[in-house]
Write an enzyme that holds these catalytic residues in place. Structure first.
Site, PDB file in Angstrom:
ATOM      1  N   SER A 241       0.854  -1.187   0.000  1.00 46.97           N
ATOM      2  CA  SER A 241       0.000   0.000   0.000  1.00 46.97           C
ATOM      3  C   SER A 241       0.887   1.233   0.000  1.00 46.97           C
ATOM      4  O   SER A 241       2.115   1.125   0.049  1.00 46.97           O
ATOM      5  CB  SER A 241      -0.905   0.014   1.236  1.00 46.97           C
ATOM      6  OG  SER A 241      -0.111   0.136   2.415  1.00 46.97           O
ATOM      7  N   LYS A 242       0.268   2.406  -0.020  1.00 41.51           N
ATOM      8  CA  LYS A 242       1.054   3.644  -0.080  1.00 41.51           C
ATOM      9  C   LYS A 242       1.986   3.789   1.123  1.00 41.51           C
ATOM     10  O   LYS A 242       3.079   4.321   1.004  1.00 41.51           O
ATOM     11  CB  LYS A 242       0.120   4.849  -0.174  1.00 41.51           C
ATOM     12  CG  LYS A 242      -0.499   5.007  -1.552  1.00 41.51           C
ATOM     13  CD  LYS A 242      -1.335   6.258  -1.657  1.00 41.51           C
ATOM     14  CE  LYS A 242      -1.931   6.371  -3.058  1.00 41.51           C
ATOM     15  NZ  LYS A 242      -2.827   7.524  -3.191  1.00 41.51           N
ATOM     16  N   ARG A 243       1.559   3.269   2.274  1.00 39.99           N
ATOM     17  CA  ARG A 243       2.429   3.406   3.459  1.00 39.99           C
ATOM     18  C   ARG A 243       3.686   2.556   3.329  1.00 39.99           C
ATOM     19  O   ARG A 243       4.685   2.794   3.991  1.00 39.99           O
ATOM     20  CB  ARG A 243       1.661   3.049   4.732  1.00 39.99           C
ATOM     21  CG  ARG A 243       1.291   1.598   4.872  1.00 39.99           C
ATOM     22  CD  ARG A 243       0.346   1.359   6.052  1.00 39.99           C
ATOM     23  NE  ARG A 243      -0.192   0.020   6.049  1.00 39.99           N
ATOM     24  CZ  ARG A 243       0.401  -1.024   6.581  1.00 39.99           C
ATOM     25  NH1 ARG A 243       1.579  -0.879   7.168  1.00 39.99           N
ATOM     26  NH2 ARG A 243      -0.165  -2.213   6.550  1.00 39.99           N
ATOM     27  N   GLY A 245       5.222   2.198   0.372  1.00 44.74           N
ATOM     28  CA  GLY A 245       5.994   2.699  -0.774  1.00 44.74           C
ATOM     29  C   GLY A 245       5.381   2.329  -2.093  1.00 44.74           C
ATOM     30  O   GLY A 245       6.076   2.239  -3.108  1.00 44.74           O
TER      31      GLY A 245
END
Length: 472
Positions: A241-243, A245
């Site tokens: 996910s975005k957290r 990277g």
């Protein structure tokens, strides 16, 4: 293996995700390995979510990664008439049928399935009904007349033999009531018409493989070889996910990674070739095969990526690093107090300093920060470490040192180092007690390339001017 054709087929609803970049790389390498072609198809049938900006981001990301596709880009939406033609041919051959089930009827089927704790399956109520039974004023969909007995089998190059019971697969929609094709139909028709021999994609498409195989078989077409790659997970094992990277490929460029390093990192994310870690592009092409792809999800690791990038930076020619840095400066320069365009004089300074700069940095951003002393405007801004080194005693010493340095007949690494060492002895100080404040005064940072190299790159005049700025 002859006439290999692969394809990368992203949906233009956002940036080129890092997982998409890896999928594109695997398709590109496989095609190159066998002297074949990799085609690019933009699956833009979702008109509400597809954007020109996303298409541009995908093309930009692939180009930066160095993954060139063959032929013109195929836009799926523009081929809708061809998709309809195939659906209508299947209809004429009795391999598909008109379905007039209303939205209310379909909702009832969903409710019943939910109540019975099973997946929704269309119950085939229009499969064998005569057209005369059609309700007036209702626009039908066209459904595939899928086999109801036996099995649908995909011999996947990564997942192995995967089997679905046909009784568990219903008659999927090929053409919606407004005449637009579904994703399932469009993908099969496009892959067939483009001559795709190998479909290499994420394993989130594995369930689609059974449906698409049935469409191929109904059309009387050869089914391409399929290879479904496990998805990339974060370091904690959860879906990326975005957290973690999960950024667009262009974001890695702005973070200071080299395309060759990112390619090398991505190829090793889920594929292995013995213990080899680093590959030139030619080595990658020669070694890549589907058998080397593992079945378990790969874990994204920023530390590993940084180490790979550092390796590539140290191995790269100084001029190539400067060129890569210049590429990202318009995007990142302002945030780091750097110019957006380098003057010829500043370029020359960067090239002189580059051996020391690239030895210490793992990304272009780290290199840019450690090169602050090259482009800093006087008086310098000091980071916390540099500021703490420049106490009253240090500032007085720097004023005295400036007088000594100004008298040097030669401005060389050897001469400046000998002069600073001699000054430290005269002050009854250790070399570090002089060199550390000197570093802070000249670079604005607590760490930098070797300080005597810094002095040579800056030159006598700039060195003395910076010392004068902080001297007491």
């Amino acid at each position: 293996m002859s006439n290999v054709v692969t394809r990368f087929a992203p949906s233009p609803t956002g940036f080129l995700h890092i997982g998409g970049g890896r999928t594109a790389l695997f398709n590109w390498l496989f095609a190159k390995r066998y002297g074949g072609k990799m085609m690019l198809r933009i699956e833009d049938t979702d008109r509400e979510r597809s954007t020109d900006a996303a298409i541009a981001a995908i093309i930009d990301g692939l180009t930066w990664l160095g993954l060139e596709w063959d032929g013109d880009i195929v836009y799926q939406f523009s081929r809708a008439a061809r998709h309809r033609e195939v659906a209508e041919k299947l209809l004429a051959e009795g391999k598909a049928y008109y379905c007039y089930a209303s939205p209310q009827e379909l909702e009832e089927m969903r409710e019943k399935a939910r109540a019975e704790g099973r997946p929704m399956r269309y119950d085939g109520r229009w499969r064998d009904r005569a057209a005369a039974d059609a309700p007036a004023g209702v626009k039908p969909v066209i459904r595939l007349k899928a086999p109801q007995e036996g099995e649908t089998i995909v011999n996947d190059e990564v997942q192995g033999r995967v089997v679905w019971q046909n009784k568990d697969l219903d008659d999927l929609v090929l053409l919606r009531s407004d005449g637009t094709p579904t994703y399932m139909l469009a993908v099969v028709v496009d892959d067939h018409d483009m001559g795709v021999t190998h479909i290499i994609r994420g394993d989130d498409h594995l369930t689609n493989a059974a449906r698409q195989t049935q469409i191929y078989q109904a059309a009387g077409w050869d089914v391409p070889v399929m290879a479904h790659i496990p998805l990339i997970h974060g370091p904690d094992g959860a879906k990326l996910s975005k957290r973690h990277g999960a950024l667009g490929v262009e974001a890695y460029r702005a973070l200071g990674y080299l395309p060759a390093a990112l390619r090398n990192y991505l190829v090793r994310l889920g594929w292995s070739h013995g213990d080899q870690e680093f590959f030139t592009t030619d080595e990658m092409i020669a070694a890549f095969d589907l058998a080397g792809i593992g079945r378990s999800p790969a874990r994204f690791d920023f530390t590993k990526l940084e180490n790979v990038n550092g390796h590539y930076m140290r191995a790269a020619a100084d001029a190539d690093i400067l060129e890569a840095l210049e590429t990202i400066l318009p995007e990142v320069g302002e945030a780091h107090g750097a110019p957006l365009v380098l003057s010829p004089d500043l370029k020359a300074k960067f090239l002189t300093a580059m051996p020391g700069l690239k030895e210490r940095a793992k990304t272009l951003i780290e290199l840019l920060d450690s090169a602050y002393y090259l482009y800093a405007v006087r008086p310098l801004n000091f980071d916390a470490k540099a500021d703490s080194l420049l106490d009253e005693t240090a500032r007085k010493r720097m004023g005295a040192l400036a007088t000594v340095l100004a008298a040097l007949p030669d401005w060389t690494v050897e001469a400046t180092e000998a002069s600073v060492r001699s000054f430290a002895d005269a002050e009854g100080a250790k070399l570090g007690q002089i060199a550390q404040p000197l570093r802070a005064a000249l670079t604005g940072r607590g760490t930098s390339p070797p300080i005597f190299d810094v002095m040579i790159v800056l030159g006598r005049e700039e060195t003395l001017a910076r010392l004068a700025d902080i001297a007491l």
